[in-house]
Enzyme design. Structure first.
Site, short mmCIF file in Angstrom:
data_model
loop_
_atom_site.label_atom_id
_atom_site.label_comp_id
_atom_site.label_asym_id
_atom_site.label_seq_id
_atom_site.Cartn_x
_atom_site.Cartn_y
_atom_site.Cartn_z
N CYS A 1 -32.31 39.66 11.22
CA CYS A 1 -32.28 40.47 9.98
C CYS A 1 -30.87 40.83 9.53
O CYS A 1 -30.69 41.36 8.44
CB CYS A 1 -33.12 41.73 10.14
SG CYS A 1 -32.38 43.00 11.22
N SER B 1 -0.91 29.42 20.96
CA SER B 1 -0.55 28.01 21.12
C SER B 1 -1.17 27.18 20.01
O SER B 1 -0.88 26.00 19.87
CB SER B 1 -1.05 27.50 22.48
OG SER B 1 -2.47 27.61 22.56
N HIS C 1 -12.03 35.37 13.99
CA HIS C 1 -13.15 35.09 14.90
C HIS C 1 -14.03 36.31 15.12
O HIS C 1 -14.78 36.37 16.10
CB HIS C 1 -12.62 34.56 16.23
CG HIS C 1 -11.87 33.27 16.10
ND1 HIS C 1 -10.75 32.96 16.84
CD2 HIS C 1 -12.07 32.21 15.27
CE1 HIS C 1 -10.30 31.77 16.47
NE2 HIS C 1 -11.08 31.30 15.53
#
Length: 291
Positions: free
Chosen positions: A151, A241, A140
């Site tokens: 840009c 989890s 992530h």
């Protein structure tokens, strides 16, 4: 060193000490693995003093009605971005100072010994990087990097902090609690006069290099992780989890390949019904016991 720092248990759910039988079972699991694929979640960083979202009693969702920013809201609303960055600015000095705990260091050592084939973390806190892990994917992204949506120019989050300070020399705000992704809770009044810099190269919108809720992980990154999993012979989930599909999909793929799966997490997970082994212990307490 981080290995001698006592764990911070403020955000760790209550659990019993490791059961010797369970320690032996995990030892057997790890000993039998030649190319271990490890996936970590927020539960590995709670002992470093970073709260998670879902833990019973101590997670953000249990303690407050706050929810993390949604990807679409960040893109759509200048006031949402102002609120996000004001909170992030106040929380950054504390969040960026968190250090790896024993669990991060153990996984780094397993990599050095050739036991750990690849590490995938769902965390955005850079603690695995600080610990020295290299065979790793930040699924992530990472809050320590910022990029321009127009840009693509990248800067360090620490550099952006200096820009914030220059733009807001007299702005002051006191934090009310800290969240898992490094921001804090501020009132609308506190946020109103906070100035947010644009990209110094093109004037575009700056965003942390993280996958916000409602956004998706790039196909290239997902394919890369699937390749690392295909090279592995077992999977260990530590401190997650696995409620978020972006990580859960790899457990489904491991099950399809009939890889043994071990879970080390306080509380139930989405994999409990098909894991070979489930352990309810602190990562920093159990992992160092494995030789």
């Amino acid at each position: 060193s981080a290995s001698r720092t006592p764990p911070n248990l403020s955000f760790v759910p209550a659990c019993l000490p490791p059961d010797p039988v369970e320690v032996e079972e995990l030892q057997h699991f790890v000993s039998n693995s030649k190319r271990l694929f490890v996936m970590t979640g927020a539960g590995i960083s709670t002992e470093s003093g970073i709260p998670d979202y879902r833990s019973e009693g101590v997670g953000l969702y249990a303690r407050t009605d706050r929810r993390p920013i949604q990807h679409a809201e960040f893109l759509r609303s200048a006031s949402a971005r102002q609120r996000y960055w004001a909170r992030n600015f106040v929380g950054w000095p504390q969040f960026s100072s968190h250090q790896p705990n024993t669990a991060h260091l153990v996984l780094r050592d397993w990599e050095k010994l050739g036991k750990l084939h690849w590490l995938v973390t769902q965390n955005v806190d850079a603690l695995h990087t600080k610990a020295g892990s290299q065979h790793m994917t930040e699924l992530h992204g990472c809050t320590h990097r910022v990029f321009c949506l127009a840009c693509g120019d990248q800067i360090l989050r620490s550099e952006l902090q200096e820009h914030f300070e220059a733009l807001n020399p007299t702005w002051k705000a006191e934090a009310f609690g800290v969240a898992p992704d490094g921001d804090v809770f501020l009132t609308d009044e506190q946020v109103r006069h906070f100035q947010v810099p644009a990209c110094h190269r093109c004037g575009g919108i700056l965003k942390p290099d993280v996958t916000f809720f409602g956004d998706t992980v790039s196909r290239e990154k997902v394919d890369f992780v699937h390749q690392r999993l295909a090279e592995s012979d077992s999977m260990l989930v530590a401190g997650s989890s696995m409620q978020v599909y972006s990580g859960y999909r790899f457990a489904l793929a491991a099950r399809e390949k009939q890889l043994p799966i071990a879970i080390l997490n306080i509380g139930p997970t989405r994999l409990d019904h098909f894991a070979s082994l489930k352990l309810n212990s602190r990562c920093g307490e159990l992992l160092p016991l494995i030789v």
